[in-house]
Design a protein around this motif. Sequence first.
Motif, PDB file in Angstrom:
ATOM      1  N   TYR C  74       4.313   8.260   3.467  1.00  0.00           N
ATOM      2  CA  TYR C  74       3.042   8.618   4.102  1.00  0.00           C
ATOM      3  C   TYR C  74       2.004   7.516   3.867  1.00  0.00           C
ATOM      4  O   TYR C  74       1.347   7.061   4.782  1.00  0.00           O
ATOM      5  N   ASN C  75       1.870   7.085   2.609  1.00  0.00           N
ATOM      6  CA  ASN C  75       0.888   6.037   2.294  1.00  0.00           C
ATOM      7  C   ASN C  75       1.147   4.782   3.107  1.00  0.00           C
ATOM      8  O   ASN C  75       0.228   4.170   3.657  1.00  0.00           O
ATOM      9  N   THR C  76       2.419   4.389   3.162  1.00  0.00           N
ATOM     10  CA  THR C  76       2.743   3.149   3.842  1.00  0.00           C
ATOM     11  C   THR C  76       2.489   3.277   5.334  1.00  0.00           C
ATOM     12  O   THR C  76       1.948   2.369   5.965  1.00  0.00           O
ATOM     13  N   LEU C  77       2.863   4.434   5.883  1.00  0.00           N
ATOM     14  CA  LEU C  77       2.624   4.640   7.310  1.00  0.00           C
ATOM     15  C   LEU C  77       1.129   4.662   7.610  1.00  0.00           C
ATOM     16  O   LEU C  77       0.668   4.032   8.568  1.00  0.00           O
ATOM     17  N   ALA C  78       0.374   5.361   6.778  1.00  0.00           N
ATOM     18  CA  ALA C  78      -1.066   5.474   7.030  1.00  0.00           C
ATOM     19  C   ALA C  78      -1.707   4.095   7.051  1.00  0.00           C
ATOM     20  O   ALA C  78      -2.419   3.736   8.000  1.00  0.00           O
ATOM     21  N   THR C  79      -1.436   3.285   6.025  1.00  0.00           N
ATOM     22  CA  THR C  79      -2.060   1.955   5.993  1.00  0.00           C
ATOM     23  C   THR C  79      -1.553   1.095   7.146  1.00  0.00           C
ATOM     24  O   THR C  79      -2.329   0.428   7.808  1.00  0.00           O
ATOM     25  N   SER C  80      -0.261   1.152   7.402  1.00  0.00           N
ATOM     26  CA  SER C  80       0.299   0.267   8.419  1.00  0.00           C
ATOM     27  C   SER C  80      -0.194   0.618   9.813  1.00  0.00           C
ATOM     28  O   SER C  80      -0.513  -0.255  10.613  1.00  0.00           O
ATOM     29  N   PHE C 218      -5.566  -2.752  -4.533  1.00  0.00           N
ATOM     30  CA  PHE C 218      -6.599  -1.796  -4.138  1.00  0.00           C
ATOM     31  C   PHE C 218      -6.230  -0.330  -4.263  1.00  0.00           C
ATOM     32  O   PHE C 218      -7.083   0.520  -4.174  1.00  0.00           O
ATOM     33  N   LEU C 219      -4.930  -0.039  -4.455  1.00  0.00           N
ATOM     34  CA  LEU C 219      -4.549   1.372  -4.440  1.00  0.00           C
ATOM     35  C   LEU C 219      -4.002   1.807  -5.797  1.00  0.00           C
ATOM     36  O   LEU C 219      -3.308   1.047  -6.464  1.00  0.00           O
ATOM     37  N   SER C 220      -4.315   3.049  -6.165  1.00  0.00           N
ATOM     38  CA  SER C 220      -3.803   3.579  -7.433  1.00  0.00           C
ATOM     39  C   SER C 220      -2.352   4.002  -7.250  1.00  0.00           C
ATOM     40  O   SER C 220      -1.833   4.030  -6.146  1.00  0.00           O
ATOM     41  N   SER C 221      -1.723   4.385  -8.352  1.00  0.00           N
ATOM     42  CA  SER C 221      -0.269   4.598  -8.331  1.00  0.00           C
ATOM     43  C   SER C 221       0.164   5.666  -7.332  1.00  0.00           C
ATOM     44  O   SER C 221       1.244   5.584  -6.781  1.00  0.00           O
ATOM     45  N   THR C 224      -0.437   4.111  -3.490  1.00  0.00           N
ATOM     46  CA  THR C 224       0.058   2.794  -3.119  1.00  0.00           C
ATOM     47  C   THR C 224       1.206   2.883  -2.117  1.00  0.00           C
ATOM     48  O   THR C 224       1.657   3.972  -1.767  1.00  0.00           O
ATOM     49  N   THR C 225       1.661   1.737  -1.658  1.00  0.00           N
ATOM     50  CA  THR C 225       2.667   1.740  -0.603  1.00  0.00           C
ATOM     51  C   THR C 225       4.057   1.420  -1.155  1.00  0.00           C
ATOM     52  O   THR C 225       4.209   1.056  -2.316  1.00  0.00           O
ATOM     53  N   LEU C 226       5.045   1.541  -0.297  1.00  0.00           N
ATOM     54  CA  LEU C 226       6.426   1.302  -0.710  1.00  0.00           C
ATOM     55  C   LEU C 226       6.639  -0.136  -1.175  1.00  0.00           C
ATOM     56  O   LEU C 226       7.449  -0.388  -2.057  1.00  0.00           O
TER      57      LEU C 226
END
Lengths: 427, 312, 279
Positions: C74-80, C218-221, C224-226
Motif C-alpha cells: 500500500y505504501n509503495t503504491l500510494a507514493t508511486s 522521510f518515512l518511518s518504519s 516506508t516503501t518496499l
Amino acid sequence: MKKILILLLVLLAFGFQGWAAGGTEAPTGPVTLRIMSPASDFTDEWIAAWNTANPNIQLIREEVNQAKWIADHLAGTPADIINVGAGADIPYFARRNLLLDLTKYFSGSSKIGPDIDKEGSGSYFFENKWYGLPKDYNNVTAITYNKEMFTKAGIPFPSQTVPMTYDEFYALAKKLSQPAKGIFGTEIHGNWSTFIASDMAYMLGKTLHVENQSKMNGDPVVRNIWKYFLRLRKDNISSNLTNTLSGWAGSAFQSDNIAMVQLGYWYGASCAAIPGFDQKYGWAPAPVMVKGGTRVTNSLGATGFVISAKTKYPDQAFKVFEWYMADKPGIERAETGWGIPPLKSLQSKLPYGNAFDKARKDIALEEVKYMRPPQTSWYTRNEVYLNNWKEAEREYLSGKLTEDGAIDMFYKSMNEALALGKQEVGE
Amino acid sequence: MKSKLRTSTFFEREKRKSFYLFMSLWILGFAVFQLIPILWGFNASLTNRMAFSLKVKFVGFENYLKVFADEGVFQSIYATFIFSLLNTVIQVALGFALALVVNTRIRGKGFFRLFYYLPYVIPVVATGWILRIFFDKNVGTLNILLSNLGIISQNISWLGDHTLFTVLAAGFWRVGWSMLIFLGGLATIPSELYDAADVDGAGPVRKLGIITLPMISPFIAFQCVVSFIYGMQEFILPYLLNPTAIRGGQVTMENPPRATFFILPKGYDLIFNKGRLAYGFAVLWVTFIIILVLSLIYARIAKKSTYSEMDG
Amino acid sequence: MKTTPKTIIQSAFSYALLIGILFVFFLPIISMLSVSFKTEAEIFRSSPSLFPASINLDNYGRALTRLNLGAYLYNTLATSIMYTLACTFSSAMAGYALARFNVRENGFFFTLVLSSMMIPYIITLIPFYLLVKDLGLTNRHVLWLLYGLGGAPFLIYLFRQFFATIPASLEESARMDGAKPLRIFFSIMLPLVKSGTIISAIFAFQWSWQNYLMPALFLSSLKTTLAVQINVAFQDIQQNILLGELMAGVMYYIAIPLILFFVFQRYIMQGMLEGGVKG
C-alpha cells in the motif's frame, strides 16, 4: 485525459488537506515520540503494545539512518529515543551535547536507579553523568567454537576457564583453516578489530591513542597489535577478498565454515536455534596477551538507548525508556538470553538450563570483572575507524602496501579524522 | 509595417506568457528541490561545518583547495570515470548490437525484444540483491553453473576480486533500455535508402557503414551522453555488491572496494560516515562541475560530428 | 520470404544467437527463482546444486508475513501513484512549452532541464530534508505528489520530442478560434501524445518504485516503501540473512512493475519505435 486530470486534482486537494491538517501539533493532546532503532532491538510488537496501553504517548519507529540523524540534528529535531550501535560512541556524542543527562531520572526511578549493573553499563556513564543504558551487554571477545571441527582435526577442546594467549589462538585458528574448502579458523566481525585492539593494548599496558586521544599511538608494540588483524586475513585464517563469506561471521559459523568466532555471550542465543547446539558448540574465555597475565574484555560499550538532548518531551521519553529497560521488553529480552541485562534483578532470568547455556553465562559473568571501556577516541566515531581500517586493509591484501605501509595509511587517515574532530568540538 | 510589428511583439509576448505558464511547475520544482538545495550546499561548503559542530566559521574556498590535494577523492573520481566509460561502451555498443539483432526480419522478434528489455524493468535494489546472490562465491548460481560445466575447478570470488566487473554486469543486464532507444533510431531510417543500396549491390556490412551508422549517429550521441551522466551518478549498486558489507540480514553503508568506490559513495562517506559536511559538499560541487563541463564539451563535439536534423 | 538452404541456415543461426542472448539475460532470473525455491540448508550446502530438489513454496509464504506485504505494498503504491501522476502531468507541461513556444529563452531552459540531471543528488539530501521538515511533510506520502510536480528531466525531454511531431496547424486553428493556451493543451495537444503519456507514466512509476533514498529519509518504519523494507526484513532471530525468503520477497517486490510492463508493453515498444527519443 479529462478523467486523469480530475483524478489528479482530487488527489492534489486530498493531499493538501492532509498536509494542512497534520501540519500543526496540538500541545495538549497526545505526544508522538520518534524512536530511531532497528526492528530487532525495538520490535514493532512492543511499540504496538505500548501504543494501545498509552494513548497519550504514541511511538513511531524509524530505521537507523546516519543521513537522517545528521539532517535531523541540523533541523533541530532529532529522534527522541535513539539506538546507539556501540556505547563506545557515548563520549563522542556527549562531547557534542547531543545527549540528555539522565542522572536525575535514574536516581528518581526505583526500577532503574538502585538496580543498575555499573560494571556492564559503564560506557553509558561518562564524566559522572548517565546518558543511557545498554539494552543488554556482552563479553564480545569470548570464543564460541565448533566441537566437530576440533574433533575432526584431532585437536583437544580449549579450556573453559583458563584463557589461551592470542598467539595460541592464532596458531590454533591456522591449524583449523582450510582455505581451499572455504573453511576459516576464525573471523573478525564488523569493526570489532578496533575493540579487540583496545583490549590487547590494555593487556600490554599501552593505549591506542596518545596526546589525550587526539593522535594514534605510533609505539611499535601498538602498531604490532594492529598488524595481527592484517595477518589473519593475509594467511587465509579469516576471510579476504579472494576467499569471501556468504553472509556474516555468525551465519558462516553455523553453516560450519568457521571453526571459532569471537562474538560473546549473545551469540549463544543465536546458536541455540541450531539442532543439537549444546553438543556441537563449546565456549572458551577471551584470549590474553601473556599466559597467566592480565585479562581484559569489552562489550563495545554495548548496544543501547539514549535520549536526545533536544527532545521536547523528556519526561515522556524517559517513561518509555524505563518501560523498555525494566518492564515487559526488558524481561522478555533477559529470558531469551540475547545479552546480559543492565539491571541486576533481571540477570537471574538468563537461561541456565543446559551445559551450553551454563558455560556461556558463567564465562560471561566471570569476564564482566575484566571489562574495560573501549579505547576509541571521542574525537571521532567508531564507524570512521572501521572504514579507514577497511581501506588500508584492502590495499594491503591486494599487495599494494606492506604491513607497515597499511598501518601508516590507517594512522594517517585516523589522525586526520581526530584532528577534524578536535575542530568540531571547538578545541 | 508599423501595425505588423506591433502584432508580432504582441504575439511574442503572448507566446512568452504561455511558455512560462507551462514551464512554471518545473521552474518551481527545480528551484525548490534542486536549486535551493545545491546553493545551500555551496554555502555550507564555504564553512568548516562538521555534522555536530558546536561552532561554525566561514573559511572561504579552503575546502575546495583541499579537494584538489585529496588523493582519495582523486581515486574515486578516477574510478567513477573508468566505470562510466566502460558502462557507456556497454550501453552503446551492446545496446546497438542487440537492436540490430532484434531488428532483422525474422519471426518472433517482438518476443525477444520484449524479454531483452525485461531486466531493465526490475527495480535497481532488487537487481542488486539478485546479482549479489548470483555472483556469490560459495552459494552463487554463476559459480555452480561454471563448475557443473567444468569450466572452473575452483570457485571464483566475483564480488571480491572482480567487483568492478559485477557492477558493470549490472549495467549490461539493464542494457534493454539502450536497445530500445536504438530500435527507435533504426525505425526512423527510411527503407528507401536500403532499397537504393540493394540496387547498388551493397552487402549488409556496407549498408551498416554507409546508411545505418550515419543515420543513427544522433542516437549514438544521445546515448553516449546519457549513459555517461548516469554512470557518474551510480550510487546504490556498489553497496549492494560489496562483498563484506552484510551484517545481520542487512546491507550496511560500508565503503565499497576501491574499484567501485565511486564519487557519490565517496561523498556519502565524507558527509554521513565521517561527518565532514562542508568538505563533502565541496567535493560534490567539484564533481558537479566536472560532469557539467564534460557533458557540455561532449555535446558540442557530438553536435558537430553527427548527422542531424536538429530541431530548435 | 524464400526458403533456400541459405536462408534456413541464416535464420537457424539468428535464432541460435537470439536464444543464446536470451539465456544470458535470464540467468540471474533463473538464479533468483531457483534460490527462492530452495530451503536455507539447500542454499548453504557445501556443494550446492543448480536447481532446487523440489518446488518448495514455503519461502513465498514466509516472505509474505516477514515482509508484511499488504501494508508495504500500500505504501509503495500510494507514493508511486502520486509521484507518477504529478510527474507525468508536470513533465508534459514543460515538454509542451519547450516543444511549441519558440521564445528566446527556450534553448536556455532546455539546457537547464538537461543539466539538472547532472547534479550529484547526494549533495541535495540534507538541504532537501531541512526543507521538507520545514514544510511539515516528513512521514507523509503526499510529499511524493509535491516532489513529482517538479517533473523529471528525461520525461520532459520525451514529451518535448512527442509534441514536436504534431503539426502546428492544429494548434493554430484552435488559437484562431480564441481558445486559451491551457485549453488547447488539455483538450487538443495532450490527447495526441497518448503513447508518450503512457511511456512517461511507466517510467515515472518505475523510478519511484525503485527509489530507495527518499523513503529511507522521510518515512518511518510503518510508512516506508518496499524498496527500503526489502533491505531490512529478511533476517531471522539469529540475525542471519535468509536468502531463500529474500529472493521470494524480491519476487513480490518486482511483480508489480513486471505486470505493468506486460500490460503496457505494446505502448512502450510502439511509442519508442515511433522515434520518440531523438538526438
